[in-house]
Design an enzyme around this catalytic site. Structure first.
Site, PDB file in Angstrom:
ATOM      1  N   ASP A  67      44.404  37.687  31.349  1.00 37.82           N
ATOM      2  CA  ASP A  67      45.295  36.538  31.134  1.00 37.82           C
ATOM      3  C   ASP A  67      44.546  35.261  30.785  1.00 37.82           C
ATOM      4  OD1 ASP A  67      44.130  36.247  33.639  1.00 37.82           O
ATOM      5  OD2 ASP A  67      45.950  36.697  34.742  1.00 37.82           O
ATOM      6  N   ASN A 136      51.518  37.024  46.476  1.00 39.04           N
ATOM      7  CA  ASN A 136      52.912  37.431  46.254  1.00 39.04           C
ATOM      8  C   ASN A 136      52.997  38.766  45.500  1.00 39.04           C
ATOM      9  OD1 ASN A 136      52.176  36.719  43.677  1.00 39.04           O
ATOM     10  ND2 ASN A 136      53.755  35.165  43.372  1.00 39.04           N
ATOM     11  N   HIS A 138      51.360  39.488  42.681  1.00 36.77           N
ATOM     12  CA  HIS A 138      51.199  39.463  41.220  1.00 36.77           C
ATOM     13  C   HIS A 138      49.918  40.153  40.785  1.00 36.77           C
ATOM     14  CE1 HIS A 138      49.202  35.256  41.488  1.00 36.77           C
ATOM     15  NE2 HIS A 138      48.320  35.964  40.812  1.00 36.77           N
ATOM     16  N   GLU A 143      54.363  37.801  37.630  1.00 35.89           N
ATOM     17  CA  GLU A 143      54.948  37.316  38.880  1.00 35.89           C
ATOM     18  C   GLU A 143      56.078  38.245  39.338  1.00 35.89           C
ATOM     19  OE1 GLU A 143      53.469  35.144  40.435  1.00 35.89           O
ATOM     20  OE2 GLU A 143      52.883  33.395  39.254  1.00 35.89           O
TER      21      GLU A 143
END
Ligand code: GLP
Length: 246
Positions: A67, A136, A138, A143
């Protein structure tokens, strides 16, 4: 999923580097998927040490990063291109032309996503993808709620991710709110995945990964559908999961 338990961050880094080096030696033209964040920094340091000591060569290796932040150019210290140069590429014999990271300043980001997905396919896909995990769940910047079928795409970063990554920036306001990330299906197409997990802050994520359902609300859970995933996790992250999970 295979889990390797190690004592601490240092051992995780050493073990991960050995794993990668072994694959590079077996296949000098390997296509590596690389990650950023705090987790793989020690691994990259070990790869550099090995390169300097034992001469492991990366001349034929091709890399694809997961990313990049939208809006940051390669000379911005917080861009993932800068991170990769600074933590790995500048210190090994890799050909930078063979290192691929989405552009954070492309004129057309939609087009950039297609280009990136396409270039990975044209190289025959990724042989070994290194992954970290967000608290979380990801992976890359996918996400919670991201479709498991997603390809490389533009994301709005979750407030918790912006908060977590603010430690790399001087002010939280400087953290970009958007990024380009390989999609979940892009990641899952990798032939093999090495997931690194270290520290107290990742304990809940590891527990949910191992014990929870496969669900888009927790992106990393999709890794349970992949036939070849190795997790290297330290004792603090595994903690009292041992009884249930190992
Ligand atoms: C970032 C990256 C991910 C990384 C994750 C965890 O947002 N995009 O690829 O795995 O967060 O980062 P860290 O290793 O710093 O905990």
């Amino acid at each position: 999923m295979r889990i390797i338990e190690v004592n601490d961050y240092q051992q995780m880094s050493k073990r991960a580097a050995e794993y990668i080096i072994n694959k590079v030696v077996q296949n000098p033209s390997i296509k590596l998927g690389l990650a950023t964040g705090g987790t793989p920094i020690g691994t990259y340091k070990s790869l550099i040490e090995d390169h300097q000591k034992n001469g492991t060569s990366y001349q034929k290796v091709t890399t694809f990063n997961l990313d990049e932040y939208i809006g940051l150019s390669s000379d911005n210290k917080n861009s993932y291109r800068y991170f990769m140069n600074d933590h790995l590429f500048n210190y090994i014999d890799i050909n930078k032309a063979k290192t691929n990271i989405p552009s954070g300043i492309a004129p057309d980001f939609q087009e950039e996503c297609h280009r990136y997905e396409d270039i990975i396919s044209r190289h025959g896909g990724i042989d070994l993808q290194i992954l970290g995990i967000g608290s979380n769940g990801h992976i890359g910047f996918n996400e919670p709620g991201t479709s498991f079928g997603s390809k490389t795409h533009i994301v709005n970063l979750a407030p918790s991710t912006i908060q977590a990554n603010a430690r790399f920036f001087s002010r939280i306001e400087e953290v970009p709110t958007k990024a380009i990330t390989m999609g979940i299906s892009t990641i899952l197409k990798s032939k093999e995945i090495l997931l690194l997990i270290s520290g107290e802050k990742k304990k809940d994520a590891l527990c949910r990964l191992l014990n929870g359902e496969i669900n888009e609300s927790f992106p990393a859970s999709v890794l349970k559908n992949h036939p070849c995933v190795t997790i290297i996790a330290d004792k603090v992250a595994i903690a009292d999961l041992e009884v249930q999970c190992l």
